[in-house]
Design a protein around this motif. Structure first.
Motif, PDB file in Angstrom:
ATOM      1  N   ASN A   1       0.821  -1.208   0.000  1.00 25.07           N
ATOM      2  CA  ASN A   1       0.000   0.000   0.000  1.00 25.07           C
ATOM      3  C   ASN A   1       0.860   1.266   0.000  1.00 25.07           C
ATOM      4  O   ASN A   1       1.993   1.247   0.435  1.00 25.07           O
ATOM      5  CB  ASN A   1      -0.903   0.018   1.246  1.00 25.07           C
ATOM      6  CG  ASN A   1      -1.773  -1.220   1.315  1.00 25.07           C
ATOM      7  OD1 ASN A   1      -2.237  -1.706   0.289  1.00 25.07           O
ATOM      8  ND2 ASN A   1      -1.968  -1.741   2.513  1.00 25.07           N
ATOM      9  N   GLY A   2       0.258   2.342  -0.473  1.00 25.43           N
ATOM     10  CA  GLY A   2       0.961   3.614  -0.357  1.00 25.43           C
ATOM     11  C   GLY A   2       0.667   4.588  -1.477  1.00 25.43           C
ATOM     12  O   GLY A   2      -0.236   4.379  -2.292  1.00 25.43           O
ATOM     13  N   LYS A   3       1.473   5.652  -1.494  1.00 22.54           N
ATOM     14  CA  LYS A   3       1.267   6.734  -2.481  1.00 22.54           C
ATOM     15  C   LYS A   3       1.647   6.265  -3.884  1.00 22.54           C
ATOM     16  O   LYS A   3       2.641   5.560  -4.069  1.00 22.54           O
ATOM     17  CB  LYS A   3       2.141   7.938  -2.115  1.00 22.54           C
ATOM     18  CG  LYS A   3       1.605   8.747  -0.950  1.00 22.54           C
ATOM     19  CD  LYS A   3       2.433  10.013  -0.775  1.00 22.54           C
ATOM     20  CE  LYS A   3       2.020  10.708   0.518  1.00 22.54           C
ATOM     21  NZ  LYS A   3       2.957  11.772   0.891  1.00 22.54           N
ATOM     22  N   ALA A   4       0.874   6.725  -4.849  1.00 22.72           N
ATOM     23  CA  ALA A   4       1.080   6.276  -6.235  1.00 22.72           C
ATOM     24  C   ALA A   4       1.952   7.243  -7.033  1.00 22.72           C
ATOM     25  O   ALA A   4       1.841   8.462  -6.907  1.00 22.72           O
ATOM     26  CB  ALA A   4      -0.269   6.125  -6.925  1.00 22.72           C
ATOM     27  N   LEU A   5       2.809   6.640  -7.860  1.00 21.39           N
ATOM     28  CA  LEU A   5       3.583   7.400  -8.838  1.00 21.39           C
ATOM     29  C   LEU A   5       3.041   7.029 -10.215  1.00 21.39           C
ATOM     30  O   LEU A   5       3.022   5.852 -10.585  1.00 21.39           O
ATOM     31  CB  LEU A   5       5.067   7.013  -8.736  1.00 21.39           C
ATOM     32  CG  LEU A   5       5.970   7.492  -9.870  1.00 21.39           C
ATOM     33  CD1 LEU A   5       6.112   9.006  -9.861  1.00 21.39           C
ATOM     34  CD2 LEU A   5       7.347   6.844  -9.767  1.00 21.39           C
ATOM     35  N   PHE A   6       2.580   8.015 -10.953  1.00 18.76           N
ATOM     36  CA  PHE A   6       2.019   7.760 -12.279  1.00 18.76           C
ATOM     37  C   PHE A   6       3.094   7.982 -13.346  1.00 18.76           C
ATOM     38  O   PHE A   6       3.676   9.066 -13.419  1.00 18.76           O
ATOM     39  CB  PHE A   6       0.822   8.683 -12.539  1.00 18.76           C
ATOM     40  CG  PHE A   6      -0.387   8.297 -11.730  1.00 18.76           C
ATOM     41  CD1 PHE A   6      -1.367   7.488 -12.292  1.00 18.76           C
ATOM     42  CD2 PHE A   6      -0.538   8.720 -10.421  1.00 18.76           C
ATOM     43  CE1 PHE A   6      -2.483   7.116 -11.564  1.00 18.76           C
ATOM     44  CE2 PHE A   6      -1.651   8.361  -9.679  1.00 18.76           C
ATOM     45  CZ  PHE A   6      -2.627   7.548 -10.242  1.00 18.76           C
ATOM     46  N   LEU A   7       3.344   6.948 -14.145  1.00 17.95           N
ATOM     47  CA  LEU A   7       4.304   7.066 -15.246  1.00 17.95           C
ATOM     48  C   LEU A   7       3.525   6.872 -16.549  1.00 17.95           C
ATOM     49  O   LEU A   7       3.191   5.750 -16.931  1.00 17.95           O
ATOM     50  CB  LEU A   7       5.411   6.011 -15.121  1.00 17.95           C
ATOM     51  CG  LEU A   7       6.248   6.071 -13.835  1.00 17.95           C
ATOM     52  CD1 LEU A   7       7.265   4.915 -13.802  1.00 17.95           C
ATOM     53  CD2 LEU A   7       6.967   7.410 -13.689  1.00 17.95           C
TER      54      LEU A   7
END
Lengths: 174, 429
Positions: free
Chosen positions: A5-11
């Motif tokens: 779980n956690g914060k998302a990085l969008f690529l």
């Protein structure tokens, strides 16, 4: 089991390859931890700066054919060293995907329309991903919005995630 | 119903079916090099499981950075070297005897029809030229392979590519496989086995078939596979003559692994290469391919001839044909890496080395070198390389560099012209 779980990085790109995830010049390193500083160093994506964009991120959400190219397990190791154990994409290159499960990490495939919807809803927000492995559900929250997505995972891959990887499993069975 | 090659090989190798279409298969060979194996060795040692399933089925080489360039690569070599010694791995190839893994292992007869092979290297699919199921894997799969002699794979779905027509003058296996990748796309064959068949493949040497299968992974494929025939038997004969009474007997046995005529495929693609022009890639993905005419005149700073794709004697002979009595442009540095010591020696005996040196090329020892930007010829930011290698990813040969993939003939012609050039200009009449 690892934390997913956690914060998302969008690529927002397809075909992000293993040379971009961890350049070959760092394959001289043997420990996973020593790869930490070099993750996505050569990623070709406008506006992306690993120094700032990777901070506190735990999940990568991206497009098509993530992890194509080399067999180097250094690519998932570099993610793992940065606390990123979950990648959500339209699909993955075979070796990279297997490497993730072999390390007890999670490679989740969602249809392109779903990925498109996730990008539209959450890419420009501070978004959090929570995973419920009992229900194969991913919940993404951001800026007051919340959406749940169901994914599929084979029993074998789930066993690898549950047991922490392929070495323990294989050694106990074969 | 008939079977594909991979289905036939799986039929005799499956030892478990843990779930769904996941099969655990028995391995006939595990290949190792010094970049991806030390992590597996260290982990096995840390787990108190420093064992190998069968030392005679493990083959190891130091090839990616050789000779070592610094203390870290020296340590990687040492870990592999000490491990090979500790476990009495007889087929270990160190400096003086070492070559690029996918060139030296076939040369030693380690890839055979019907074999299952893994290696911690994505271009392991090269060995499919011998009708083996050969797949690249990561370090954890390699580790389990070393320890237990098994690996897990999805039950193979197969795409058959029927290569018809014939290759024109100055057009080679490399051009044909680039055209196939362009057609399939970089993930067009993900999780699939690709069978290469038809008259074009039938008439190819083993070297050319290796060039073909080598790049199957650039379309995402698990492996590329060719059918066994007399060309395969002739290549392997010195290694198998104790097993068979005659070449015909060997062929009779091996041909069992060829696909059945009524095998079921996910897709069958007919690809006529009769009008194919020499091919060159133009971007950061191997499926971005153009006819050489469209790329002519593009600047080149370096030419690299070598690698597991095109560093074999057949390739060097083609390069020599183009370079003979010509001089490499002053604006270009040309690096030639024969892929194995045997190839190096053959090139010397045939006078190819003199041609290369007279033309102004730099000849290195056999190594993977610049191909993946680890040693021997890394590009500076903004530089362009005309290369016979298999991958043109952003930064592949060095941060900020651009790689154009092409045949040895086109690379040699480009070295002379100093710009991307059609090799047909230099082809002997």
């Amino acid at each position: 089991m690892k934390n997913f779980n956690g914060k998302a990085l969008f690529l927002d790109r397809s075909d992000i390859n293993t040379d971009e995830i961890i350049p070959a010049k760092y394959l001289t390193e043997i420990s996973k931890e020593s790869l930490k500083a070099y993750l996505l160093e050569d990623l070709k994506l406008e506006g992306f700066d690993p120094a700032t964009d990777l901070a506190e991120k735990s999940v990568i959400i991206t497009r098509d054919n993530f992890g194509c190219g080399s067999s180097r397990e250094h690519a998932p190791w570099a993610l793992e060293a940065n606390g990123i154990n979950l990648v959500i994409a339209e699909n993955f290159a075979r070796i990279f995907k297997q490497n993730m499960f072999n390390c007890g990490m999670l490679a989740v495939e969602l249809p392109s329309e779903t990925i498109e919807k996730i990008f539209k809803m959450f890419a420009d927000k501070e978004s959090i991903v929570e995973i419920d492995l009992k229900r194969n559900a991913i919940v993404i929250k951001g800026d007051g919005q919340q959406e749940e997505f169901i994914f599929s995972i084979s029993d074998f891959d789930r066993t690898l995630v549950d047991t922490g990887g392929w070495v323990e499993y294989a050694d106990s069975k074969y | 119903m008939g079977k594909t090659v991979a289905e036939k090989i799986f039929a005799s190798h499956i030892i478990d079916n843990p779930s769904g279409d996941i099969n655990v298969i028995r391995l006939d060979a595990v290949f190792c090099h010094e970049i991806t194996t030390p992590g597996a060795i260290n982990d096995l040692v840390a787990r108190g499981k420093d064992k190998v399933f069968d030392p005679s089925k493990i083959k190891a080489v130091i090839d990616h950075v050789s000779p070592a360039k610094d203390s870290k690569t020296a340590l990687q070599g040492k870990i592999l070297r000490d491990w090979a010694k500790r476990h009495k791995i007889a087929d270990f190839f160190d400096i003086g005897r070492n070559g690029v893994c996918h060139a030296i292992f076939p040369e030693k007869g380690f890839a055979r029809p019907g074999y299952t092979i893994i290696m911690g290297d994505s271009h392991t699919c090269t060995h499919g030229a011998f009708c083996a199921f050969a797949a690249g894997v990561g370090t954890t799969d390699l580790e389990v392979g070393i320890l237990k002699g098994v690996c897990a794979f999805h039950y193979p779905k197969t795409i058959k590519i029927n290569m018809t027509g014939s290759l024109g003058k100055g057009v080679y296996a490399k051009d044909a496989i680039l055209s196939v990748i362009s057609m399939l796309g970089v993930n067009g064959a993900t999780n699939r086995v690709v069978e290469f068949a038809g008259p074009v493949i039938d008439s190819m040497s083993m070297e050319s078939r290796m060039t073909f299968c080598n790049m199957a992974v650039e379309a995402g494929a698990t492996c590329g596979i060719c059918y066994p025939d007399m060309t395969t038997v002739e290549y392997l004969w010195e290694f198998i003559q104790d097993e068979f009474n005659s070449k015909e007997a060997a062929l009779e046995k091996y041909i069992e692994f060829a696909a059945d005529p009524d095998a079921e495929y996910e897709r069958i693609i007919d690809h006529d290469v009769s009008n194919l022009e020499p091919q060159v890639t133009f971007g950061y993905k191997p499926d971005l391919v153009k006819n050489v005419q469209e790329m002519e005149g593009e600047k080149v700073d370096q030419v690299y001839i070598g690698s597991c794709t095109n560093g074999r004697i057949e390739d060097l002979r083609i390069v020599a044909e183009v370079m003979k009595d010509n001089r490499i442009s002053d604006s270009v540095r040309c690096i030639i890496s024969p892929a194995t010591p045997l190839i190096y020696q053959q090139a010397m005996e045939e006078g190819l080395m003199k041609i290369f040196m007279d033309a102004g090329a730099c000849i290195t020892n056999p190594t993977c070198g610049a191909c993946l930007g680890m040693s021997n010829g890394v590009l500076a930011e903004g530089e362009v390389c005309a290369s016979t290698t298999n991958r043109n990813f952003n930064g592949r040969m060095g941060k900020g560099g651009m790689v154009h993939l092409m045949s040895p003939a086109t690379a040699a012609a480009s070295a002379i012209a100093g710009r991307i050039t059609n090799s047909r200009l230099y082809a002997a009449e």
